[in-house]
Motif scaffolding. Sequence first.
Motif, PDB file in Angstrom:
ATOM      1  N   GLY A 114      23.643  23.572  24.480  1.00  0.00           N
ATOM      2  CA  GLY A 114      22.709  22.454  24.524  1.00  0.00           C
ATOM      3  C   GLY A 114      22.906  21.581  25.743  1.00  0.00           C
ATOM      4  N   ASN A 115      22.326  20.380  25.705  1.00  0.00           N
ATOM      5  CA  ASN A 115      22.331  19.497  26.875  1.00  0.00           C
ATOM      6  C   ASN A 115      23.733  19.108  27.326  1.00  0.00           C
ATOM      7  OD1 ASN A 115      19.545  19.486  27.063  1.00  0.00           O
ATOM      8  ND2 ASN A 115      19.303  17.634  25.834  1.00  0.00           N
ATOM      9  N   MET A 116      24.601  18.732  26.372  1.00  0.00           N
ATOM     10  CA  MET A 116      25.937  18.291  26.763  1.00  0.00           C
ATOM     11  C   MET A 116      26.748  19.451  27.329  1.00  0.00           C
ATOM     12  SD  MET A 116      27.730  15.577  27.152  1.00  0.00           S
ATOM     13  CE  MET A 116      26.928  14.368  26.091  1.00  0.00           C
ATOM     14  N   ALA A 117      26.663  20.609  26.688  1.00  0.00           N
ATOM     15  CA  ALA A 117      27.360  21.782  27.206  1.00  0.00           C
ATOM     16  C   ALA A 117      26.873  22.114  28.611  1.00  0.00           C
ATOM     17  CB  ALA A 117      27.156  22.977  26.276  1.00  0.00           C
ATOM     18  N   SER A 118      25.560  22.081  28.806  1.00  0.00           N
ATOM     19  CA  SER A 118      24.998  22.386  30.134  1.00  0.00           C
ATOM     20  C   SER A 118      25.456  21.382  31.177  1.00  0.00           C
ATOM     21  CB  SER A 118      23.467  22.398  30.058  1.00  0.00           C
ATOM     22  OG  SER A 118      23.015  23.420  29.207  1.00  0.00           O
ATOM     23  N   ALA A 119      25.561  20.104  30.775  1.00  0.00           N
ATOM     24  CA  ALA A 119      26.023  19.080  31.712  1.00  0.00           C
ATOM     25  C   ALA A 119      27.470  19.333  32.130  1.00  0.00           C
ATOM     26  CB  ALA A 119      25.908  17.699  31.072  1.00  0.00           C
ATOM     27  N   ILE A 120      28.316  19.656  31.175  1.00  0.00           N
ATOM     28  CA  ILE A 120      29.727  19.918  31.493  1.00  0.00           C
ATOM     29  C   ILE A 120      29.851  21.164  32.354  1.00  0.00           C
ATOM     30  CG2 ILE A 120      32.008  20.418  30.533  1.00  0.00           C
ATOM     31  CD1 ILE A 120      31.118  18.873  28.002  1.00  0.00           C
ATOM     32  N   ILE A 121      29.090  22.197  32.013  1.00  0.00           N
ATOM     33  CA  ILE A 121      29.121  23.428  32.806  1.00  0.00           C
ATOM     34  C   ILE A 121      28.703  23.146  34.250  1.00  0.00           C
ATOM     35  CG2 ILE A 121      28.015  25.680  33.134  1.00  0.00           C
ATOM     36  CD1 ILE A 121      27.858  25.842  30.026  1.00  0.00           C
ATOM     37  N   LEU A 125      25.385  13.490  31.205  1.00  0.00           N
ATOM     38  CA  LEU A 125      24.285  14.356  31.636  1.00  0.00           C
ATOM     39  C   LEU A 125      23.925  14.143  33.095  1.00  0.00           C
ATOM     40  CD1 LEU A 125      21.976  13.986  28.487  1.00  0.00           C
ATOM     41  CD2 LEU A 125      23.525  15.872  29.017  1.00  0.00           C
ATOM     42  N   VAL A 126      24.307  12.981  33.660  1.00  0.00           N
ATOM     43  CA  VAL A 126      24.057  12.716  35.079  1.00  0.00           C
ATOM     44  C   VAL A 126      25.371  12.563  35.853  1.00  0.00           C
ATOM     45  CG1 VAL A 126      21.756  11.764  34.767  1.00  0.00           C
ATOM     46  CG2 VAL A 126      23.727  10.235  34.579  1.00  0.00           C
ATOM     47  N   VAL A 152      32.471  15.507  34.459  1.00  0.00           N
ATOM     48  CA  VAL A 152      31.242  14.746  34.193  1.00  0.00           C
ATOM     49  C   VAL A 152      31.502  13.250  34.042  1.00  0.00           C
ATOM     50  CG1 VAL A 152      29.915  16.642  33.206  1.00  0.00           C
ATOM     51  CG2 VAL A 152      31.436  15.319  31.717  1.00  0.00           C
ATOM     52  N   GLY A 153      32.658  12.772  34.503  1.00  0.00           N
ATOM     53  CA  GLY A 153      32.910  11.333  34.412  1.00  0.00           C
ATOM     54  C   GLY A 153      34.377  11.001  34.253  1.00  0.00           C
ATOM     55  N   ILE A 154      34.659   9.817  33.713  1.00  0.00           N
ATOM     56  CA  ILE A 154      36.042   9.397  33.528  1.00  0.00           C
ATOM     57  C   ILE A 154      36.542   9.814  32.146  1.00  0.00           C
ATOM     58  CG2 ILE A 154      35.697   7.406  35.041  1.00  0.00           C
ATOM     59  CD1 ILE A 154      35.954   5.672  32.427  1.00  0.00           C
TER      60      ILE A 154
END
Length: 274
Positions: free
Chosen positions: A11-18, A125-126, A154-156
């Motif tokens: 999903g969206n979160m997995a895709s963002a981390i990938i 996601l960003v 994807v961030g801190i």
Amino acid sequence: MASKITFIGAGNMASAIIGGLIDSGVSPSDITATAPNENELASQKARLGINTNTDNNAAVADANVVVLAVKPQIMRSVCEAMRDSVQQQSPLIISIAAGLDAATIDQWLGSNNALVRCMPNTPSLVGIGASGLYANNAVSDEQRTLATQLMEAVGIVEWVEEEILLDAVTAVSGSAPAYFFLMFEAMEEAAVKLGLPAATARRLAIQTALGAATMAQRSDKDPATLKQNVMSPGGTTERAIQHMEDAQLRATIADAMQACAQRAEAMSKELSAN
């Protein structure tokens, strides 16, 4: 990060981390994502060049890290179906599912797993997310570092030493993007009443929030000092801040965060009971 990473769920979160991992230098060939059918995986495969699979057990077979990125409501069936593969491979398990405690997930996966719970938020996601992490006693220092590196894509990252504190993380960062969106909404509505076009008000409010956040991030001063630095005695900012204080804004925020944390705790109990 020399690891084979499998995402159960795409999903969206997995895709963002990938995407963050690939941007940070991880080879797409070291990443696999799974979903029930190939249609759900086609875009990730085409866009990111990662491996895909509809068989969770096959995807876990050579993984050093398994990221559980499915909805909490189906987590039990997903975990129990790949229990034997997880027990045989012994990967680091990272769950990004809200509300499910580590002991419950560990039990569904056959017990004695190195397991990290992660509470990310939607700005991941960003690429500018904030994640709270908790590790059970089976997680090694090396695996803890690996989890940090993965989520820093994807961030801190901030670690908590007690799992119950993830409820506080939910209140201060997991759910908090919505608090700021509410603030933008309210400021836009107020500015329109003052005569500004809605689009102008929105752009000014969002840019100001970005600027304030950037200043706070880069400064060695605490928020109270930064606030005071904007205020002049008898000026416009002082008048606005005093009005917010008189309206008990601090108490409203505290009550809202308390309610958020309590709901997170209640959801954990509900999901674990099922």
